[in-house]
Design an enzyme around this catalytic site. Structure first.
Site, PDB file in Angstrom:
ATOM      1  N   GLY A 164       0.812  -1.213   0.000  1.00 23.41           N
ATOM      2  CA  GLY A 164       0.000   0.000   0.000  1.00 23.41           C
ATOM      3  C   GLY A 164       0.843   1.258   0.000  1.00 23.41           C
ATOM      4  N   ASP A 165       2.100   1.149   0.427  1.00 24.39           N
ATOM      5  CA  ASP A 165       3.070   2.242   0.367  1.00 24.39           C
ATOM      6  C   ASP A 165       4.004   2.105  -0.827  1.00 24.39           C
ATOM      7  OD1 ASP A 165       2.670   3.954   2.735  1.00 24.39           O
ATOM      8  OD2 ASP A 165       3.112   2.145   3.860  1.00 24.39           O
ATOM      9  N   ILE A 166       4.465   0.887  -1.074  1.00 23.19           N
ATOM     10  CA  ILE A 166       5.506   0.682  -2.078  1.00 23.19           C
ATOM     11  C   ILE A 166       4.994   0.911  -3.498  1.00 23.19           C
ATOM     12  CG2 ILE A 166       7.033  -1.071  -3.079  1.00 23.19           C
ATOM     13  CD1 ILE A 166       7.306  -2.217  -0.206  1.00 23.19           C
TER      14      ILE A 166
END
Length: 423
Positions: free
Chosen positions: A195-197
């Site tokens: 969800g961040d990468i």
């Protein structure tokens, strides 16, 4: 236990001052006001490619500094593995935006920078007088990249735009959790922080696209990536499955809704992935496992047929793998049918592919007398050696140097330090 990485052309541990070997982004200057994972991962990609990344932290530092894990015997605890891994190859300074003069320091850096990256919620930078429009007046060539949970109103106003977000929220709302986990079971978060990468990688691509456009137009641009949007884009399959067939995909286990075989199977000593959705691979697989008649069976002749009978395919292939070790399976399938053992960190570090591809960095860890190992970036350029990696910066390690390079006098720096605008 020491990894083999210490024995094969280790990176030279040194204080970060920018990579010594030229990369394709050498000369690109990035002011990094981001924190946690999404923004720092984006700027890490740029730093790995040779950009000079100036990590600007508040006085208490990036929230990931104290999160660990820490090496045994590290009494300094300047930062743990989380911070080290995604903030390598960066220079570090401390700026307190709540103090008079703090925002002016950022404005001074921006006048000669190429890129600014931040991942605050909408309006935060504007409250400090550091919004895109203000900074573009100082430097019209600036590429300003924002990674937010639900995007920026400049590119599309979301009803959730003021909500904070983390990895698991983006995975949930973007559709990834909804198709991950055992069939019929509850949703399961993926191991890495996708969800961040995912938004971080999209942000790096968008940033470089805007830098390329600037070569033509002479002007920078505001680049916006939403965490929700990035996960949705990566889960594109669920959209066309619903649009074309009216289905609502759910957790799929380790299988695939339209490819077969495409799954993880038991072996005597662990688990192994086998994928043979193409008909040629399927015929080869049937021959190797001693079941050539299955290649002609009308239930399994094409991938479409096999997908309709995937339970049967999974059963007889699983029976074959369960009686063999992963080594025995890869010995007969390797090079003919796509196959791969389900690795752990320990087996990854022992894999000759990882050694051959240089996928580990050894870097200095302040507080201990030996280097630590972190994952390297995957981008390679033919004819160029892999640049060495430099450890993440200590909190405020390069503040004075960066200010001098920005044109500040000794008196200016002393004043900023005395007032607490920088550290």
């Amino acid at each position: 236990m020491r990894s083999w990485a210490a024995e094969v052309a280790p990176d030279t541990p040194s204080a970060p001052g920018g990579p010594s070997a030229a990369g394709p982004l050498t000369g690109l200057v990035v002011v990094d006001l981001s924190r946690m994972l999404a923004g720092p991962f984006c700027t890490m990609v740029l730093a790995d490619l040779g950009a000079t990344v100036i990590k600007v932290e508040p006085p208490f530092g990036d929230l990931t500094r104290p999160m660990g894990p820490f090496v045994e015997g590290d009494g300094l605890k300047a930062f743990g593995g989380y911070f080290q891994s995604v903030n390598r190859n960066k220079r570090g300074m401390v700026v307190d935006l709540t103090r008079p003069g703090g925002a002016d320091v950022v404005r001074r850096l921006v006048t000669t920078a190429d890129v600014l990256v931040e991942n605050y919620r909408p309006g935060v930078m504007e409250r400090h007088g550091l919004g895109y429009e203000s900074l573009a007046e100082l430097n019209p060539r600036l590429v300003y990249t924002a990674v937010r949970g639900f995007g920026d109103p400049r590119t599309g106003r979301s009803p959730y735009q003021d909500w904070p977000s983390y990895d698991i929220v983006a995975q949930a709302m973007g559709g990834l959790l909804g198709i991950t986990g055992p069939v019929g079971g509850p949703p399961v978060k993926t191991g890495p922080g996708l969800g961040d990468i995912l938004p971080a990688i999209y942000a790096a691509v968008g940033t470089l696209a805007a830098v390329r456009e600037r070569e033509i137009t002479g002007r920078g641009r505001f680049v916006d990536v939403s965490m929700y949007d990035a996960v949705l884009a990566a889960c594109e399959r669920i959209v066309y499955q619903h649009s074309y067939g009216g289905t609502v995909p759910g957790p799929e286990g380790n299988g695939h809704p339209i490819l077969s075989p495409f799954d993880v199977f038991p072996a005597r000593d662990g688990w192994i992935a086998v994928a043979a959705p193409s008909d040629n691979h399927w015929i080869a697989l049937c021959e190797i496992i001693g079941r050539p008649e299955l290649g002609e069976d009308p239930r399994f002749r094409t991938n479409f047929d096999r997908s309709r009978h995937s339970g049967e395919v999974r059963r007889f292939l699983g029976e074959w793998t369960a009686g063999r070790t992963r080594g025995e399976i890869t010995e007969v399938l390797g090079g003919r049918v796509p196959v791969g053992a389900v690795n752990t960190a320990e087996t990854i570090l022992a894999d000759p592919h990882v050694r051959a591809r240089g996928m580990l960095h050894e870097v200095e860890q302040p507080g201990v007398d030996h280097p630590v190992t972190i994952a390297a970036g995957p981008i390679r350029f033919a004819g160029s050696p892999r640049p060495p990696a430099h450890r993440a910066p200590l909190l405020g390690e390069h503040t004075a140097d960066i200010l001098r390079e920005a044109g500040c006098t000794a008196e200016d720096i002393e004043h900023l330090l005395r007032t607490g605008a920088v550290r």
